[in-house]
Scaffold this active site. Structure first.
Site, PDB file in Angstrom:
ATOM      1  N   CYS A 255       0.800  -1.234   0.000  1.00 36.08           N
ATOM      2  CA  CYS A 255       0.000   0.000   0.000  1.00 36.08           C
ATOM      3  C   CYS A 255       0.838   1.292   0.000  1.00 36.08           C
ATOM      4  O   CYS A 255       0.323   2.330  -0.426  1.00 36.08           O
ATOM      5  CB  CYS A 255      -1.028   0.009   1.121  1.00 36.08           C
ATOM      6  SG  CYS A 255      -0.381  -0.353   2.738  1.00 36.08           S
ATOM      7  N   HIS A 723      -1.752  38.635  53.486  1.00 37.43           N
ATOM      8  CA  HIS A 723      -1.497  39.651  52.470  1.00 37.43           C
ATOM      9  C   HIS A 723      -2.555  39.618  51.366  1.00 37.43           C
ATOM     10  O   HIS A 723      -2.944  40.657  50.844  1.00 37.43           O
ATOM     11  CB  HIS A 723      -0.105  39.465  51.857  1.00 37.43           C
ATOM     12  CG  HIS A 723       0.945  40.276  52.551  1.00 37.43           C
ATOM     13  ND1 HIS A 723       1.430  39.931  53.777  1.00 37.43           N
ATOM     14  CD2 HIS A 723       1.556  41.442  52.206  1.00 37.43           C
ATOM     15  CE1 HIS A 723       2.318  40.824  54.161  1.00 37.43           C
ATOM     16  NE2 HIS A 723       2.421  41.775  53.227  1.00 37.43           N
TER      17      HIS A 723
END
Lengths: 876, 107
Positions: A255, A723
């Site tokens: 193929c 903070h």
């Protein structure tokens, strides 16, 4: 007596169950095999395949009447000898690969029971290849051959199975379905059988599609349509021979073989002449039409299967075209629109289309026409001596393998003409509806267990290189190496006399400019304005004089001055881990930065952070990178003597928050712990004294040092939850940063000292120890009662944390520092209204990423609520 | 090699499987044929198991079931236990004390 359909179905089911059960048991037993045992089996199978290569090739040819025996023998050798050469030393059992740099190993796990489909075009070589590959990977295979080639395929499987069994393979590790009219049905049953783990389908499009549609994992590889571009730079003689070898190999049944040539006009006639000289037939237009009628099935538009693998003379005869005896190949010029030409499809026979082109561009486009006519993902080829053209072709074509200056069929098999992985199973990727574009082999037949070890993260400690301390250290300015400096400061610095102090000490021969427009919360516009001002005077040094805002602004100003091309939006992209962040800061700075803090709080003079306001988005952006670190810090407490009590308190509590958060941060280390602890000790000792005797520089000096030490701690360990929330409250209600920090401190210490609701996933924080670190701080500060219990015991730790919180409370009360949101003067109704926004802002804050636990949104809401009530009784 | 055991409140005759289990263990077959006792197969010294070994185990368990006797497996090394797991043979998994059917998804 005749059997009914039901009887036949029952018998078929029994056959299927037997085959699958044998394979299942064998797969279970195979899990115990060592690499040595496996390799012995593979070797025995390979020898058996080689010894029977000719017999099996003959059997295949006799049964299928396709291709030619000689080439089938070669294929059988490729599937055995060549495959063996590639895989014999490969590890497929146990640890198969090691990645020392990633501290990881890869271990193989067999896939189990594989239903292996074999095509009619390669009935023996495919079985040889798949059997050996399965054995090497400890998988078991049940072969489902093509009906037209079942005897040859099964004969092959049996020969290899017997050899494997003799070498110690588990009984039943190879199986096969016998040739029968119900073979297809048997295959379909197995495709959906629960004990089949993988379907390995090599064959026609329908079979591959069925495999992928079964719901099973599938390695399906299907048809192609190989274009081959012959560029004018190609060697005509060798290219012609390669193409003949390839397209006539097994009568074109491979193929990956050439389907259509795209030939540059400059070499077309010599090449066609060479084809003729070497025994090929080049058709006229009329002959091409006859060939097309013969080899293309008018119903499907695909190839006529009666012509697959047949010799050129037979095809010519069937088409009614006169050709010379022993013609090797038939070439047909595909005139007109290639995209609609009947012959522009896969033809697994010695019939080859060709087109002639006038440029590389046309060549690539015609090759793409073929490629996209049923060949995407499969194979393409090019003959060229021009590397640029080869690259252009490879980039344009969609193929799993682009074969260069080789026959595409045998070249695609791998191992003969190149170093591609040897295969009889060509993955076509998604272009061909496949899962892989590999030359499928043992690599695709293993499950990979990755075993990564925990990362040992490299920690660093970095701070400002030169730090000058003690009152009077500002005199160091006289020794600065600068000829052109700019002082970045705020207007208050002039009022407090600091600017004059600095100006007096700058080197005599140094030009000094002043930029004193830095506001309380500088934004990017101010930063760019200052950088622009600097470009006019071209200073080599920045002296930043002021509080945290000024120092942070100066860091950003230097960055944009040195690198005007930087985009502030890029700088501000958020990140989880600074080592992985998207934006890369410059590696070095060109301008010297000298930082002189005039408050004892942020420690910005020794941190790699700069907080700048993004006015457009109404948010604060934290820039973080070591390149932001100043070159020089001057810690001269004389500059803090005139600091008002309120700012002294706010900034000192900011520094205390830094120390407490750095201590329990997930990025804390022995290096930062020492700094944090000493900073705390100095603050607890010096702050009350400073407030009592504001003009005594000794206590100011201690406080100034504390802020700098805490700055070094957060510069490396960062901050946390306190903070994160303080940033949101400060921004929302316009509260000074240090004060916002202090209002939350008792809540966050309490929260972080409790077993988290959600642990944080950081590799370098293997055990949660926040409570123990707070306890260590309490002990260091001498706060723990000796009767609290054995050091480190749960009761002692609890008592120590309580003592620390009490000390913070007392420090706040004694100095008059707000310790709750209510004490900040925030009205309750406004606060309640703001909570959802504050929670979101806090959750998105970068500071949260180094907190010792991960506070879910609900926890943040609760923390905000519990931070509100005053810590001191409100006067009636 | 066999010995009496009273594990799990039942009288079991213990049969220790040594080395490779590649064929039937006569002792276990005999004990079951005698129809007097339940059998405990001790796999602690089993190093390998073949397809024949697996098939014999399954057949032994089916025989035991038909005689209303119990055969249980104990001290199974992980490599052998994995063979049982991958084999998907329900009576074997039951003899290991596990559920008949796998818990996870099955293709």
């Amino acid at each position: 007596m005749s059997s009914t359909v039901k009887d036949k179905d029952t018998a078929l089911d029994e056959r299927v169950e037997h085959l699958v059960r044998q394979a299942r048991l064998a797969a279970a037993v195979f899990t115990q095999y060592s690499q040595k045992q496996v390799d012995a089996i593979v070797k025995a199978m390979t020898i058996a395949a080689i010894e029977n290569a000719a017999v099996l090739a003959q059997a295949a040819h006799l049964e299928t009447r396709m291709g030619c025996t000689e080439d089938k023998i070669l294929k059988n050798y490729v599937a055995s000898e060549f495959l063996y050469a590639q895989i014999k030393d490969k590890k497929t059992v146990g640890v198969i690969r090691e990645f020392p740099e990633d501290n990881m190993v890869e271990i193989s796990e067999p896939m189990g029971v594989i239903l292996a489909l074999a095509p009619v075009t390669n009935p023996t070589s495919t079985v040889i290849f798949k059997s050996i590959a399965c054995a090497k990977t400890r998988n078991c295979a049940i072969f489902s051959p093509h009906l037209m080639a079942a005897n040859a395929s099964n004969q092959t499987a049996k020969i290899l199975y017997d050899a494997a069994l003799a070498a110690g393979a588990p009984k039943g590790f190879l199986g096969w379905t016998e040739k029968s009219p119900r073979l297809r049905k048997e295959t379909e049953r197995m495709m959906v059988h629960p004990e089949v783990d993988l379907i390995w389908a090599t064959g026609g499009t329908n079979m591959v599609r069925a495999a992928y549609s079964s719901g099973k994992p599938a390695l399906g590889v299907g048809s192609g349509n190989t274009p081959v571009y012959v560029h004018k730079s190609a060697n005509i003689s060798s290219a012609t021979i390669d193409i003949i070898i390839s397209k006539t190999f097994d009568n074109g049944t491979e193929c990956p073989s050439e389907q259509t040539l795209v030939i540059d006009r400059e070499i077309a006639q010599p090449m066609l002449a060479e084809f003729k000289r070497l025994g090929c037939h080049v058709c006229t237009t009329e002959e091409t039409a006859k060939i097309a009628d013969a080899v293309i099935d008018p119903k499907t538009g695909g190839m006529n299967y009666k012509m697959v693998g047949q010799p050129a003379n037979f095809i010519a005869e069937q088409a009614g075209v006169q050709v010379a005896p022993r013609t090797k190949m038939i070439l047909c010029q595909l005139e007109g629109d290639l995209r609609t030409h009947k012959l522009a499809v896969e033809k697994l026979m010695p019939v080859l289309g060709f087109v002639i082109v006038d440029s590389v561009q046309a060549g690539l486009n015609r090759a793409l026409d073929i490629n996209y006519a049923g060949g995407t993902g499969h194979t393409a080829g090019i003959f060229s001596q021009d590397e640029d053209v080869i690259e252009q072709f490879s980039l344009a074509i969609n193929a799993g393998r682009v074969i260069v200056n080789c026959p595409t069929s045998i070249g695609g098999l791998g191992g003969v003409y190149n170093n591609l992985t040897t295969t009889l199973s060509f993955g076509c990727g998604t272009g061909g509806g496949n899962i892989t574009s590999d030359n499928v082999s043992i690599k695709n037949l293993m499950n990979y267990k990755r075993v990564p070890r925990r990362k040992n993260q490299t920690m660093t400690f970095q701070t400002t290189k030169n730090i000058y301390i003690n009152p009077g250290s500002i005199d160091h300015l006289r020794d600065l190496e600068t000829r052109n400096a700019i002082i970045i400061t705020s207007r208050s610095a002039a009022r407090r006399g600091h600017l004059a102090m600095v100006m007096e000490r700058m080197p005599a021969d140094c030009r000094v400019d002043v930029f004193s427009d830095i506001g309380v919360e500088p934004d990017f516009q101010e930063v760019q304005k200052a950088a622009a001002a600097m470009r006019a005077s071209q200073p080599d040094t920045i002296v930043a004089l002021g509080g945290g805002s000024v120092l942070d602004a100066a860091k950003a100003i230097r960055l944009f001055y040195d690198y005007p091309e930087l985009n502030q939006k890029d700088l501000a992209v958020n990140f989880l881990d600074f080592r992985h962040r998207i934006f890369e800061f410059p590696k070095t700075q060109k301008t010297q930065l000298v930082c002189i803090p005039t408050t004892s709080g942020t420690g910005s003079e020794v941190t790699p952070f700069a907080v700048v306001t993004d006015s457009e988005k109404n948010r604060k952006v934290s820039l973080v990178d070591e390149v932001l670190l100043p070159n020089v810090a001057i810690i001269d407490a004389n500059l803090t003597r005139s600091l008002p009590a309120e700012i002294t308190r706010d900034t000192a509590f900011d520094a205390l928050t830094h120390a407490l958060e750095a201590l329990v941060s997930t990025y804390s280390s022995d290096y930062t712990d020492g700094l944090a602890l000493e900073a705390m000790r100095l603050i607890f000792e010096a702050l009350p004294e400073v407030l009592k005797k504001p003009n005594e520089v000794v206590w100011r000096h201690k406080l100034h040092n504390a802020a700098c030490l805490a700055g070094m701690a957060i510069g490396n360990a960062s901050v946390g939850l306190n903070h994160a929330m303080a940033h949101s409250i400060g921004a929302y209600f316009d509260i000074p940063h240090g004060r916002a920090n202090s209002a939350l401190l008792l809540t966050t210490v309490d929260y972080n000292s409790r077993v988290p609701n959600k642990f944080i996933s950081v590799a370098n924080y293997p055990i949660w120890i926040a409570d123990k670190k707070y306890a260590r701080a309490a002990r260091f500060l001498g706060l723990v009662d000796k009767n609290a219990g054995p050091e480190g015991s749960p009761e002692e730790v609890e008592a120590a944390v309580a003592a620390l919180k009490k000390a913070i409370l007392e420090l706040g009360l004694s100095t008059g520092q707000p310790l709750s949101i209510a004490e900040l003067g925030v009205p309750l109704d406004k606060f309640q209204e703001a909570i959802p926004t504050l929670a979101v802002m806090s959750f998105e804050d970068m500071a949260l990423k180094t907190n010792p636990c991960y506070p879910p949104g609900e926890d943040i809401v609760n923390l905000l609520i519990s931070s509100y009530p005053p810590r001191v009784p409100v006067a009636q | 090699m066999s010995a009496k055991s009273t594990d799990k409140g039942t009288n079991y005759e213990t049969v220790r499987i040594m080395g490779s289990l590649d064929r039937s263990i006569e002792e276990a077959d005999r004990l079951l044929a005698a129809d007097k006792t339940d059998v405990l197969l001790d796999f602690s010294a089993c190093t390998f198991i073949t397809v024949d070994g697996l098939e014999w185990l399954e057949e032994l368990l089916l025989r035991a079931e038909s005689k209303k006797h119990s055969v249980i497996f104990e001290s199974i090394p992980p490599t052998v236990y994995k063979v049982f797991k991958v084999s998907h043979i329900a009576p074997i998994l039951r003899a290991c004390g596990g559920p008949t059917l796998p818990n996870g998804p099955v293709c």
